[in-house]
Design an enzyme around this catalytic site. Structure first.
Site, PDB file in Angstrom:
ATOM      1  N   LYS A 174      29.270  11.128 102.535  1.00 18.74           N
ATOM      2  CA  LYS A 174      29.474  11.225 101.171  1.00 18.74           C
ATOM      3  C   LYS A 174      29.443   9.791 100.352  1.00 18.74           C
ATOM      4  O   LYS A 174      29.619   8.860 101.127  1.00 18.74           O
ATOM      5  CB  LYS A 174      30.908  11.681 100.854  1.00 18.74           C
ATOM      6  CG  LYS A 174      31.321  13.057 101.697  1.00 18.74           C
ATOM      7  CD  LYS A 174      32.789  13.465 101.678  1.00 18.74           C
ATOM      8  CE  LYS A 174      33.486  12.699 102.647  1.00 18.74           C
ATOM      9  NZ  LYS A 174      34.878  13.031 102.829  1.00 18.74           N
ATOM     10  N   THR A 209      41.478  10.433  92.118  1.00 23.30           N
ATOM     11  CA  THR A 209      40.413  11.035  93.128  1.00 23.30           C
ATOM     12  C   THR A 209      41.252  11.363  94.533  1.00 23.30           C
ATOM     13  O   THR A 209      40.692  11.247  95.663  1.00 23.30           O
ATOM     14  CB  THR A 209      39.349  10.143  93.451  1.00 23.30           C
ATOM     15  OG1 THR A 209      40.064   8.763  93.875  1.00 23.30           O
ATOM     16  CG2 THR A 209      38.357   9.751  92.487  1.00 23.30           C
ATOM     17  N   GLY A 211      42.742  13.252  97.402  1.00 16.48           N
ATOM     18  CA  GLY A 211      42.397  14.410  98.233  1.00 16.48           C
ATOM     19  C   GLY A 211      40.960  14.877  97.841  1.00 16.48           C
ATOM     20  O   GLY A 211      40.690  16.132  98.422  1.00 16.48           O
ATOM     21  N   THR A 212      40.072  14.030  97.446  1.00 15.26           N
ATOM     22  CA  THR A 212      38.624  14.629  97.310  1.00 15.26           C
ATOM     23  C   THR A 212      38.110  15.036  98.485  1.00 15.26           C
ATOM     24  O   THR A 212      37.318  16.048  98.628  1.00 15.26           O
ATOM     25  CB  THR A 212      37.805  13.613  96.592  1.00 15.26           C
ATOM     26  OG1 THR A 212      38.204  12.191  97.140  1.00 15.26           O
ATOM     27  CG2 THR A 212      38.014  13.344  95.061  1.00 15.26           C
ATOM     28  N   GLY A 213      38.301  14.105  99.659  1.00 14.77           N
ATOM     29  CA  GLY A 213      37.682  14.284 100.984  1.00 14.77           C
ATOM     30  C   GLY A 213      38.296  15.676 101.492  1.00 14.77           C
ATOM     31  O   GLY A 213      37.417  16.375 102.005  1.00 14.77           O
ATOM     32  N   CYS A 214      39.531  15.814 101.422  1.00  9.95           N
ATOM     33  CA  CYS A 214      40.084  17.330 101.731  1.00  9.95           C
ATOM     34  C   CYS A 214      39.497  18.331 101.103  1.00  9.95           C
ATOM     35  O   CYS A 214      38.911  19.270 101.807  1.00  9.95           O
ATOM     36  CB  CYS A 214      41.614  17.158 101.532  1.00  9.95           C
ATOM     37  SG  CYS A 214      42.394  15.768 102.390  1.00  9.95           S
TER      38      CYS A 214
HETATM   39  O1  PXL Z   1      42.487  12.203 101.717  1.00  2.00           O
HETATM   40  C1  PXL Z   1      42.897  12.148 103.144  1.00  2.00           C
HETATM   41  C2  PXL Z   1      44.323  12.738 103.337  1.00  2.00           C
HETATM   42  C3  PXL Z   1      44.241  13.718 104.335  1.00  2.00           C
HETATM   43  N1  PXL Z   1      45.448  14.308 104.849  1.00  2.00           N
HETATM   44  C4  PXL Z   1      46.683  13.854 104.452  1.00  2.00           C
HETATM   45  C5  PXL Z   1      46.478  13.084 103.375  1.00  2.00           C
HETATM   46  C6  PXL Z   1      45.497  12.213 102.728  1.00  2.00           C
HETATM   47  C7  PXL Z   1      45.391  11.259 101.810  1.00  2.00           C
HETATM   48  O2  PXL Z   1      46.434  10.681 101.425  1.00  2.00           O
HETATM   49  O3  PXL Z   1      47.719  12.599 102.748  1.00  2.00           O
HETATM   50  C8  PXL Z   1      47.855  14.705 104.920  1.00  2.00           C
END
Ligand code: PXL
Length: 269
Positions: A174, A209, A211-214
């Protein structure tokens, strides 16, 4: 028929990342969401205040309950905490022939808190990446996985080839972490072993931003669960995350969550 998707990841009590982001995303895309929690985090938009890993048994027990009765069409992994959990999750995925697997190699939170022990990076490379239909690192995660420096798009493509050679069938690196001077676009690169594809959107300058990756990898998972191709799933993920970042909610005092409603509300650009 309702399609089911599973996230194996950490809980973000603040609701912006982790399993909460994944389940909201699955719901928005009309997929039935399930979760196996690897760790509970205490966090808000200011940062991570606590990380409480679950035992390996607790993780495997959740996976067993799901596999015995609710077999998922697609699965994603997020925060996996440590080597031990990675080994056991990989073993479970292998023995259940869960081939629709999206691996988001989560390592650190936005504020810098560690979500994966350093020694566990090798376990990701050796155990999980070879099982991945799609792996979705950002640039720092791709650097950690490959040991390469990624300063430009040529190096990013080289890293994608290395991740493909490690066994991932598709690699998405990304562009959100491209240096801002370098680009007013955020460009994600997909490599399928033969060709590179690029997905670009105008960069949105916002602190919101979290949580964008999740969310991005959860969209891919939901779309795969419904039978879409990897290419189409990545394209939808790009549209979904662009909408979610563009139309942020203004929740919390610092790095706020993205807007999981925005894509369905027609905010996709
Ligand atoms: O975005 C990565 C991520 C994944 N999982 C949990 C997170 C985070 C970022 O804070 O808290 C539980």
């Amino acid at each position: 028929m309702i399609k089911k998707a599973l996230t194996i990841a950490g809980s973000d009590c603040g609701g912006g990342a982790g399993i909460q982001a994944d389940l909201k995303t699955f719901q928005e895309l009309n997929v039935y969401g399930m979760s196996a929690i690897t760790a509970v985090t205490a966090q808000n938009t200011r940062g991570v205040q606590g990380v409480y890993p679950l035992s390996r048994e607790a993780v495997i027990d959740q996976l067993t309950s799901i596999a015995e009765d609710l077999s998922p069409k697609a699965i994603k992994t997020g925060m996996l905490v440590n080597e031990d959990i990675i080994y056991h999750v990989a073993d479970f995925v292998r023995s259940h022939s869960w081939t629709n697997l999206v691996v988001d190699p989560v390592m650190v939170a936005k504020g810098g808190a560690t979500l994966l022990e350093r020694e566990a990076v090798n376990a990701l490379v050796n155990e999980l990446i070879p099982l991945a239909l799609v792996v979705t690192p950002n640039i720092p995660e791709a650097e950690a996985l490959t040991g390469m420096d990624i300063l430009n798009d040529i190096e990013r493509k080289k890293a994608a080839m290395v991740l493909f050679q490690m066994g991932a069938k598709h690699v998405v690196i990304k562009g959100g972490h491209q240096s801002h001077a370098q680009s007013l676009q955020a460009t994600d690169i997909l490599f399928d072993g033969k060709r590179f594809y690029e997905f670009s959107s105008p960069r949105v300058f916002t602190p919101h931003t979290h949580g964008t990756g999740c969310t991005f990898s959860a969209v891919i998972t939901a779309q795969l669960a419904k039978g879409h191709t990897v290419y189409d799933s990545v394209q939808t993920a790009k549209h979904f995350i662009t909408a979610a970042i563009s139309d942020s909610l203004g929740i919390g005092s610092e790095h706020g969550p993205t807007n999981h409603w925005a894509y369905q509300a027609g905010m996709n650009v």
